[in-house]
Scaffold this active site. Structure first.
Site, PDB file in Angstrom:
ATOM      1  N   GLU A   1     -20.748  -6.313 -18.374  1.00  0.00           N
ATOM      2  CA  GLU A   1     -21.025  -5.683 -19.664  1.00  0.00           C
ATOM      3  C   GLU A   1     -20.093  -4.499 -19.899  1.00  0.00           C
ATOM      4  O   GLU A   1     -20.265  -3.727 -20.840  1.00  0.00           O
ATOM      5  CB  GLU A   1     -22.483  -5.222 -19.718  1.00  0.00           C
ATOM      6  CG  GLU A   1     -23.473  -6.327 -20.011  1.00  0.00           C
ATOM      7  CD  GLU A   1     -23.476  -7.436 -18.982  1.00  0.00           C
ATOM      8  OE1 GLU A   1     -23.629  -7.145 -17.782  1.00  0.00           O
ATOM      9  OE2 GLU A   1     -23.292  -8.607 -19.353  1.00  0.00           O
TER      10      GLU A   1
ATOM     11  N   ASN B   1     -20.398 -13.943 -17.108  1.00  0.00           N
ATOM     12  CA  ASN B   1     -19.971 -14.104 -18.506  1.00  0.00           C
ATOM     13  C   ASN B   1     -18.579 -13.509 -18.741  1.00  0.00           C
ATOM     14  O   ASN B   1     -18.193 -12.557 -18.088  1.00  0.00           O
ATOM     15  CB  ASN B   1     -20.965 -13.408 -19.426  1.00  0.00           C
ATOM     16  CG  ASN B   1     -21.039 -11.909 -19.155  1.00  0.00           C
ATOM     17  OD1 ASN B   1     -21.607 -11.477 -18.146  1.00  0.00           O
ATOM     18  ND2 ASN B   1     -20.457 -11.097 -20.017  1.00  0.00           N
TER      19      ASN B   1
ATOM     20  N   ASP C   1     -23.452 -14.792 -23.505  1.00  0.00           N
ATOM     21  CA  ASP C   1     -23.663 -14.075 -22.243  1.00  0.00           C
ATOM     22  C   ASP C   1     -24.338 -14.956 -21.204  1.00  0.00           C
ATOM     23  O   ASP C   1     -25.158 -14.497 -20.418  1.00  0.00           O
ATOM     24  CB  ASP C   1     -24.498 -12.786 -22.459  1.00  0.00           C
ATOM     25  CG  ASP C   1     -24.755 -12.045 -21.149  1.00  0.00           C
ATOM     26  OD1 ASP C   1     -23.831 -11.964 -20.334  1.00  0.00           O
ATOM     27  OD2 ASP C   1     -25.881 -11.572 -20.947  1.00  0.00           O
TER      28      ASP C   1
END
Lengths: 600, 186
Positions: A201, A285, A327
């Site tokens: 992230e 991801n 994701d």
């Protein structure tokens, strides 16, 4: 003539007898023996064994007497954050690891109440909490060669003497200023400690690294994006599908230079096949979440790698979700099994993916044998087995600055990290998973190193039926569900199976449950002091009795609303999970307690 | 007499000019404002903590332009990645009443510039002083601490909660709670 016919009959009879006995012996899937050795009453790594079955042959606790389970002892980890870790047991010592600040405790099982033997505190940098996406969790310590190995949130790998608690070595291999943290349990096989980096992230360029178990020195490191040389793709690499063939796909399947912040972080459980000398793990991801910003297949994120343990060379790769839209990290566990497939014994790995499909993949070649739905899905129509490619539903394809509604499953997927268990006895896979859908809007993020790189506004809602979690038994060969238990909240912890035909898991409300492996009937449950998102384990104590252990303490991505005290009025809090989990604050509070159970 | 409406109009428009002052040439990144603030209400002796502020806050508080700039910067610098739209994520919520490191504009400026030990990064030298002030005043608006007339009224993206100008003001509770991890045995 008659004699000849008789001979044929005789041979046919004998042959058919042979065949039936052979199929009777091998019909059921089983882990390879080298990866899942016979039971020794210990639990030395979170996955129980290299095959990742989380199955114990201990059977003192069975379907008849499990209802009598009672607490043997408890212990506070001292940290009220998400407890995703697993208690491990070596000889007469239990080791438990807290979330950040990653304190390792050794408990003496040979004395009443299992008192503390020692504790080791690696003192990680507190600033690391600022680049931990989804609570400051850790997924467990691992024992090998007289040492306990684990990772810290500030990206150190530590080896501690298992007897004394003295630090043997501590190696820093990641940089929080780039958004790199560590949360995974290391795999220790032969003389290597294999770990990966978190930070999908934060625009981290994902990698996996093998350290020398004796010294902590780096042996090899392989990135998930970039040129073939960095990814360690060379002459040994033989992809099964055409879309994985070509030079430097880790560069060419991205917009210019986007692979440098391309994600593909490594934070799930690694499994290992000693016969093939291959490790299996999934890169996460691609970064950012917003797919509109990174046209292309985004290799080598979101798939599964088979790599040589000694050299790190890639042998094959398969991409669960090319050009990931939502994701859907490919990090979920790959359980190693051998099973009969269309009359042939095949070496496979079994992988319940975030996209709602349960894959059976030939682990020697990367060929997908089957991919069956285990969750309500409207974002795609499954896999085209001829090309290996997932068929995306264009209605749910994200568009920049447009809210797309009711996408199933969500960003954490049909199932997140929560590891499944495989029972050698029933031949079923036990899968803790979610039942969630979401609204998604792609927005443009800026890349600022050390800050989040996401680019999506998300809010989640319960899936069909209104419940948010399920615990299912799965028939791998038939590709269908055997039974399922509905849970109010996501089943965010791990599963464990035992030869007593009892399967254990916990709920986010705090119930620790024992269910019948064949029927799913709840045989026993105990309410712990906080929600459970940890991994249950079992062992034979120094007194010869079977014990079951779980660490309670809600948190993680799903439970961040409680562990991080988030404001339920903002549905996008915790990357949209709070929208679905608003009630959790009314049901449970923070915790961090080990519970150990035994029969009276 | 014909002139009266004209004079009234002129008076109104001049008054409107006075409403918000804006510096068009703001301080470069290298310059930073100095504020003598305290983080706590406790101080030895009978007097409260010594504080001396420059008054710079007055040109940001209740200023619609700075508030809307702050909202834009909040997304540009990925503040929303950690604090979401105010509900929090890895960072604490900003729309609630708990202020671990102080609720005054000067406190918030310090928090953004210096960073805080449990994960808040230091932005010193990474963005101009005035932009830090704009971010800080927007952060105050998230819990309804800025006037309704000036606070932002809409999102460009998904609307997960009432807009800032509709947030009920919640009187700040000093201290709040530090991350429980920070109080774990060390």
């Amino acid at each position: 003539m008659c004699r000849f016919v008789g001979l044929i009959f005789g041979v046919t009879f004998a042959l058919s007898g042979l065949i039936t006995s052979a199929t009777a012996q091998t019909a059921q899937p089983a882990p390879p023996v080298a990866a899942a050795p016979s039971e020794d009453g210990q639990w030395v790594m979170p996955t129980k064994n290299f095959a990742g079955t989380r199955y114990s042959e201990l059977s003192e606790i069975n379907t008849d007497n499990v209802k009598n389970l009672q607490v043997a002892f408890t212990f506070s980890t001292g940290v009220n954050k998400g407890q995703e870790s697993s208690p491990i047991v070596v000889g007469s010592t239990m080791y438990i690891l807290s979330p950040y600040p990653n304190i390792l405790y050794a408990l003496d099982l040979s004395r009443p109440g299992a008192p503390l033997k020692w504790q080791y505190n690696p003192k990680p940098d507190s600033a690391a909490q600022g680049v931990a996406c989804c609570d400051v969790v850790n997924r467990g310590p691992t024992f090998a060669n007289g040492r306990i190995y684990f990772t810290t949130l500030d990206a150190n790998v530590v080896a501690v003497n298992a007897d004394t608690g003295e630090e043997v070595w501590k190696t820093k291999i990641g940089d929080i200023n780039k958004g790199e943290t560590m949360t995974m349990a290391p795999l220790v096989a032969k003389d290597k400690v294999v770990v990966g980096i978190s930070g999908g992230e934060y625009g981290v360029r994902g990698w996996i690294e093998a350290l020398d178990a004796a010294s902590g020195k780096s042996v090899w490191k392989a990135y998930s994006t970039g040129p073939d040389q960095d990814v360690k793709i060379g002459s040994a690499f033989k992809a099964f599908y055409d879309s994985e063939k070509g030079k430097d796909l880790g560069v060419t399947t991205w917009p210019p230079d986007a692979w440098q912040q391309g994600g593909g972080t490594v934070w799930g459980f690694i499994t290992y096949d000693p016969d093939l000398n291959l490790i299996f793990y999934g890169p996460g991801n691609p970064g950012p979440w917003n797919p509109n910003q990174r046209p292309g297949d985004n290799k080598w994120t979101n798939g599964v790698f088979a790599r040589n343990l000694d050299t790190g060379e890639a042998h094959w790769f398969y991409q669960w979700n090319p050009h990931d839209l939502f994701d859907w990290d490919g990090i979920n566990e790959n359980v190693l099994l051998d099973l009969d497939w269309k009359g042939q014994r095949r070496k496979v790995l079994v992988h319940p993916d975030r996209n709602g499909l349960l894959y059976v993949v030939d682990r020697t070649t990367g060929e997908v044998l089957s991919a069956s739905f285990y969750h309500a899905v409207n974002a795609h129509q499954g896999v085209d087995l001829a090309t290996g490619r997932i068929k995306i539903n264009q209605d749910k394809y994200p568009l920049q600055n447009k809210v797309i509604r009711d996408i199933c499953p969500t960003a954490p997927g049909a199932k997140d990290w929560s590891p499944s268990a495989f029972s050698n006895k029933t031949g079923y896979l036990y899968i803790p998973h979610n039942n969630l859908c979401m609204d998604w809007e792609s927005v443009e993020p800026n890349y600022v190193a050390g800050t989040p790189y996401i680019g999506a506004e998300v809010r989640m809602i319960p899936g069909p039926g209104g419940h948010m979690g399920e615990f299912s038994a799965w028939d791998i060969v038939a590709g269908k569900e055997v039974w399922t238990i509905k849970e109010r909240f996501p089943a965010w912890g791990g599963a464990m199976a035992t030869a007593g035909d009892v399967v254990f898991y916990g709920t986010m409300e705090g119930w620790f449950k024992a269910v019948h492996a064949r029927t799913g009937e709840v045989l026993w449950q105990f309410k712990t002091d906080s929600g459970i998102i940890g991994q249950p384990t079992t062992y034979r104590g120094p007194d010869g009795k079977q014990y079951v252990a779980i660490i309670s303490g809600v948190g993680g991505w799903a439970g961040a609303i409680v562990s991080n005290d988030l404001d339920p009025r903002d549905g996008t809090a915790a990357k949209g999970f709070v929208n679905a989990m608003r009630d959790l604050k009314n049901v449970t509070t923070k915790g961090g307690t080990l519970y150990v159970f035994k029969l009276p | 007499m014909k002139l009266l409406p004209f004079i009234i109009c002129l008076g109104f428009s001049l008054a409107a000019c006075e409403r918000e002052k804006r510096d068009f040439r703001t301080a470069p990144v290298s310059e930073e404002s100095q504020e003598k603030t305290a983080l706590v209400s406790l101080s030895p002796g009978s007097s409260p903590p010594e504080q001396e502020v420059s008054g710079k806050a007055r040109s940001f508080e209740g200023n619609a332009y700075h508030l809307s700039q702050g909202k834009r910067l909040y997304a540009w610098f990925n503040c929303n990645g950690c604090h979401a739209n105010g509900g929090g994520d890895s960072g604490p919520p900003l729309m609630d009443d708990r202020w671990i490191y102080g609720s005054s504009l000067e406190n918030i400026v310090q928090t953004i510039r210096e960073g805080r030990p449990n994960g808040m990064p230091s932005f010193r030298g990474k963005l101009p002083d005035d932009q830090i002030w704009e971010l800080a005043v927007y952060v105050r608006s998230m819990s309804g601490l800025e006037p309704k007339a000036a606070a932002p009224s809409r999102n460009d993206d998904m609307h997960p909660l009432p807009s800032e100008n509709r947030m009920p003001p919640s009187s700040p509770v000093p201290g709040g709670s530090a991350s429980p991890s920070a109080t774990a045995p060390q």
